[in-house]
Design a protein around this motif. Structure first.
Motif, PDB file in Angstrom:
ATOM      1  N   HIS A  12       0.782  -1.214  -0.023  1.00 52.21           N
ATOM      2  CA  HIS A  12      -0.068   0.078   0.116  1.00 52.21           C
ATOM      3  C   HIS A  12       0.956   1.265  -0.127  1.00 52.21           C
ATOM      4  O   HIS A  12       0.604   2.137   0.541  1.00 52.21           O
ATOM      5  CB  HIS A  12      -0.947  -0.044   1.049  1.00 52.21           C
TER       6      HIS A  12
ATOM      7  N   THR B  81      -1.114   2.900   4.108  1.00 55.18           N
ATOM      8  CA  THR B  81      -1.672   2.066   5.112  1.00 55.18           C
ATOM      9  C   THR B  81      -2.371   2.773   6.253  1.00 55.18           C
ATOM     10  O   THR B  81      -3.460   2.477   6.595  1.00 55.18           O
ATOM     11  CB  THR B  81      -0.744   1.185   5.755  1.00 55.18           C
TER      12      THR B  81
ATOM     13  N   TYR C 180      -4.386   5.048   6.076  1.00 53.41           N
ATOM     14  CA  TYR C 180      -5.941   5.404   5.452  1.00 53.41           C
ATOM     15  C   TYR C 180      -6.941   4.410   5.263  1.00 53.41           C
ATOM     16  O   TYR C 180      -7.998   4.694   5.123  1.00 53.41           O
ATOM     17  CB  TYR C 180      -5.619   6.503   4.127  1.00 53.41           C
ATOM     18  N   LEU C 181      -6.332   3.251   5.093  1.00 56.08           N
ATOM     19  CA  LEU C 181      -7.298   2.076   4.610  1.00 56.08           C
ATOM     20  C   LEU C 181      -8.352   1.626   5.462  1.00 56.08           C
ATOM     21  O   LEU C 181      -9.119   1.130   5.126  1.00 56.08           O
ATOM     22  CB  LEU C 181      -6.244   0.939   4.426  1.00 56.08           C
ATOM     23  N   GLU C 182      -8.434   2.143   6.532  1.00 57.00           N
ATOM     24  CA  GLU C 182      -9.613   1.791   7.361  1.00 57.00           C
ATOM     25  C   GLU C 182     -10.658   2.938   7.467  1.00 57.00           C
ATOM     26  O   GLU C 182     -11.191   3.059   8.514  1.00 57.00           O
ATOM     27  CB  GLU C 182      -9.041   1.408   8.962  1.00 57.00           C
ATOM     28  N   HIS C 183     -10.558   4.230   6.787  1.00 54.66           N
ATOM     29  CA  HIS C 183     -11.325   5.270   7.090  1.00 54.66           C
ATOM     30  C   HIS C 183     -12.079   5.464   5.736  1.00 54.66           C
ATOM     31  O   HIS C 183     -11.561   5.891   4.517  1.00 54.66           O
ATOM     32  CB  HIS C 183     -10.489   6.544   7.219  1.00 54.66           C
TER      33      HIS C 183
ATOM     34  N   ARG D 209     -11.173   2.833   2.264  1.00 57.86           N
ATOM     35  CA  ARG D 209     -11.057   1.291   2.502  1.00 57.86           C
ATOM     36  C   ARG D 209     -11.150   0.611   1.054  1.00 57.86           C
ATOM     37  O   ARG D 209     -10.582  -0.518   1.117  1.00 57.86           O
ATOM     38  CB  ARG D 209     -12.568   1.065   3.085  1.00 57.86           C
ATOM     39  N   GLU D 210     -11.639   1.242   0.062  1.00 58.31           N
ATOM     40  CA  GLU D 210     -11.513   0.436  -1.309  1.00 58.31           C
ATOM     41  C   GLU D 210     -10.178   0.392  -1.745  1.00 58.31           C
ATOM     42  O   GLU D 210     -10.073  -0.834  -2.355  1.00 58.31           O
ATOM     43  CB  GLU D 210     -12.362   1.470  -2.260  1.00 58.31           C
TER      44      GLU D 210
ATOM     45  N   GLN E  57      -8.035  -1.237  -0.133  1.00 57.45           N
ATOM     46  CA  GLN E  57      -7.761  -2.450   0.246  1.00 57.45           C
ATOM     47  C   GLN E  57      -7.619  -3.711  -0.737  1.00 57.45           C
ATOM     48  O   GLN E  57      -6.793  -4.503  -0.833  1.00 57.45           O
ATOM     49  CB  GLN E  57      -8.405  -3.109   1.641  1.00 57.45           C
TER      50      GLN E  57
END
Length: 85
Positions: free
Chosen positions: A14, A31, A33-36, A40-41, A43
């Motif tokens: 990432h 990385t 940013y991936l849960e926000h 998320r897309e 990922q």
């Protein structure tokens, strides 16, 4: 200083390699940013790789843009021996 992005290349884990109009180059890790929200897309590896540059910013088809100012503030600068490949 011109911090417009001229080149972006997706990398593993990432991260993206970026080159700026003023000659700076570096790595930016997405990385955190991936849960926000819309990030998320990213990922999905196939979607993560659909990265480009528009109006001097890192962009993706569904609006996960990264402003040049954010890149400059958070990227790890590459030295002359760092390769984009």
């Amino acid at each position: 200083m011109n911090c417009d992005v001229t080149t972006v290349i997706p990398l593993s884990d990432h991260r993206i390699y970026v080159e700026l109009a003023d000659g700076r180059r570096g790595l930016f890790d997405l990385t955190p940013y991936l849960e926000h929200g819309v990030f998320r897309e990213l990922q999905d590896p196939a979607y993560f790789n659909r990265v480009g540059v528009q109006w001097g910013a890192v962009t993706r088809p569904h609006g996960q843009d990264i402003a040049p100012e954010t890149l400059v503030a958070q990227m790890t600068l590459a030295d002359e021996s760092t390769s984009s490949t």
